[in-house]
Scaffold this motif. Sequence first.
Motif, PDB file in Angstrom:
ATOM      1  N   UNK A  46      20.645  -6.150  -1.852  1.00 24.56           N
ATOM      2  CA  UNK A  46      22.034  -6.597  -1.930  1.00 24.56           C
ATOM      3  C   UNK A  46      22.821  -5.445  -2.541  1.00 24.56           C
ATOM      4  N   UNK A  47      23.443  -5.635  -3.682  1.00 30.25           N
ATOM      5  CA  UNK A  47      24.164  -4.529  -4.320  1.00 30.25           C
ATOM      6  C   UNK A  47      23.438  -4.037  -5.576  1.00 30.25           C
ATOM      7  N   UNK A  48      22.195  -4.457  -5.747  1.00 29.09           N
ATOM      8  CA  UNK A  48      21.422  -4.084  -6.939  1.00 29.09           C
ATOM      9  C   UNK A  48      20.445  -2.956  -6.624  1.00 29.09           C
ATOM     10  N   UNK A  49      20.468  -1.903  -7.455  1.00 28.63           N
ATOM     11  CA  UNK A  49      19.447  -0.869  -7.361  1.00 28.63           C
ATOM     12  C   UNK A  49      18.252  -1.316  -8.190  1.00 28.63           C
ATOM     13  N   UNK A  50      17.104  -1.376  -7.545  1.00 31.50           N
ATOM     14  CA  UNK A  50      15.873  -1.875  -8.157  1.00 31.50           C
ATOM     15  C   UNK A  50      14.855  -0.738  -8.222  1.00 31.50           C
ATOM     16  N   UNK A  51      14.112  -0.681  -9.318  1.00 37.37           N
ATOM     17  CA  UNK A  51      12.975   0.228  -9.436  1.00 37.37           C
ATOM     18  C   UNK A  51      11.715  -0.630  -9.377  1.00 37.37           C
ATOM     19  N   UNK A  52      10.795  -0.291  -8.476  1.00 36.72           N
ATOM     20  CA  UNK A  52       9.554  -1.059  -8.352  1.00 36.72           C
ATOM     21  C   UNK A  52       8.380  -0.162  -8.728  1.00 36.72           C
ATOM     22  N   UNK A  53       7.392  -0.789  -9.359  1.00 36.09           N
ATOM     23  CA  UNK A  53       6.229  -0.071  -9.855  1.00 36.09           C
ATOM     24  C   UNK A  53       4.966  -0.854  -9.555  1.00 36.09           C
ATOM     25  N   UNK A  54       3.913  -0.134  -9.184  1.00 38.94           N
ATOM     26  CA  UNK A  54       2.575  -0.706  -9.043  1.00 38.94           C
ATOM     27  C   UNK A  54       1.710  -0.029 -10.095  1.00 38.94           C
TER      28      UNK A  54
ATOM     29  N   UNK B  91       0.810  -1.218   0.000  1.00 34.38           N
ATOM     30  CA  UNK B  91       0.000   0.000   0.000  1.00 34.38           C
ATOM     31  C   UNK B  91       0.845   1.270   0.000  1.00 34.38           C
ATOM     32  N   UNK B  92       2.149   1.162   0.278  1.00 34.82           N
ATOM     33  CA  UNK B  92       3.033   2.329   0.196  1.00 34.82           C
ATOM     34  C   UNK B  92       3.330   2.732  -1.247  1.00 34.82           C
ATOM     35  N   UNK B  93       3.142   1.797  -2.177  1.00 34.63           N
ATOM     36  CA  UNK B  93       3.412   2.088  -3.583  1.00 34.63           C
ATOM     37  C   UNK B  93       2.230   2.835  -4.189  1.00 34.63           C
ATOM     38  N   UNK B  94       2.503   3.992  -4.743  1.00 31.88           N
ATOM     39  CA  UNK B  94       1.472   4.788  -5.400  1.00 31.88           C
ATOM     40  C   UNK B  94       1.329   4.270  -6.829  1.00 31.88           C
ATOM     41  N   UNK B  95       0.103   3.937  -7.253  1.00 30.92           N
ATOM     42  CA  UNK B  95      -0.064   3.427  -8.616  1.00 30.92           C
ATOM     43  C   UNK B  95       0.526   4.375  -9.664  1.00 30.92           C
ATOM     44  N   UNK B  96       1.232   3.756 -10.623  1.00 31.33           N
ATOM     45  CA  UNK B  96       1.854   4.442 -11.752  1.00 31.33           C
ATOM     46  C   UNK B  96       3.038   5.320 -11.351  1.00 31.33           C
TER      47      UNK B  96
ATOM     48  N   UNK C  35      -3.098  -3.028 -10.260  1.00 32.33           N
ATOM     49  CA  UNK C  35      -2.640  -3.686  -9.040  1.00 32.33           C
ATOM     50  C   UNK C  35      -1.411  -4.554  -9.198  1.00 32.33           C
ATOM     51  N   UNK C  36      -0.935  -4.735 -10.408  1.00 34.28           N
ATOM     52  CA  UNK C  36       0.256  -5.553 -10.612  1.00 34.28           C
ATOM     53  C   UNK C  36       1.503  -4.807 -10.133  1.00 34.28           C
ATOM     54  N   UNK C  37       2.512  -5.596  -9.724  1.00 32.98           N
ATOM     55  CA  UNK C  37       3.759  -5.019  -9.242  1.00 32.98           C
ATOM     56  C   UNK C  37       4.901  -5.566 -10.093  1.00 32.98           C
ATOM     57  N   UNK C  38       5.807  -4.669 -10.508  1.00 34.42           N
ATOM     58  CA  UNK C  38       6.941  -5.029 -11.347  1.00 34.42           C
ATOM     59  C   UNK C  38       8.219  -4.494 -10.715  1.00 34.42           C
ATOM     60  N   UNK C  39       9.314  -5.184 -10.961  1.00 33.73           N
ATOM     61  CA  UNK C  39      10.624  -4.726 -10.503  1.00 33.73           C
ATOM     62  C   UNK C  39      11.612  -4.853 -11.655  1.00 33.73           C
ATOM     63  N   UNK C  40      12.355  -3.795 -11.900  1.00 34.09           N
ATOM     64  CA  UNK C  40      13.364  -3.761 -12.966  1.00 34.09           C
ATOM     65  C   UNK C  40      14.619  -3.096 -12.403  1.00 34.09           C
ATOM     66  N   UNK C  41      15.705  -3.226 -13.132  1.00 35.25           N
ATOM     67  CA  UNK C  41      16.919  -2.525 -12.750  1.00 35.25           C
ATOM     68  C   UNK C  41      16.706  -1.021 -12.804  1.00 35.25           C
TER      69      UNK C  41
END
Length: 121
Positions: free
Chosen positions: A37-45, A24-29, A49-55
Amino acid sequence: MTLTGRTTDPGDDTRTWVPICAYTDLIPERGAAALVASDQIAVFRTFDGRVYAVGNRDPFSRAYVMSRGIVGTRGEEPVVVTPMHKQVFSLVTGACLDDPETAIPTYPTRVTDGTLEVSVE
């Protein structure tokens, strides 16, 4: 039940899942950045309601800005548009829709007890 973007078999217990934030902390769009770990991740809702994670690294500008990109769709494909040079990347596959030879990494996501989790293995 929350929809997730790229997931793995629920019976696959070989992955290590890292909690990122409350779903619920993720604002849609809108994107959010996380260090896993040592990876910077971008997450999107997305609005559905789907959630995605990319570099989080934009391969064209080499800046860690993907989480600041514009989220939308191209056809039925959920995408993020880089804020620097406006290239379009699939949130599902990581492929650049403007330059098929370029891609960003994608990561499996899941929501467990209201918490978004990402696996970088």
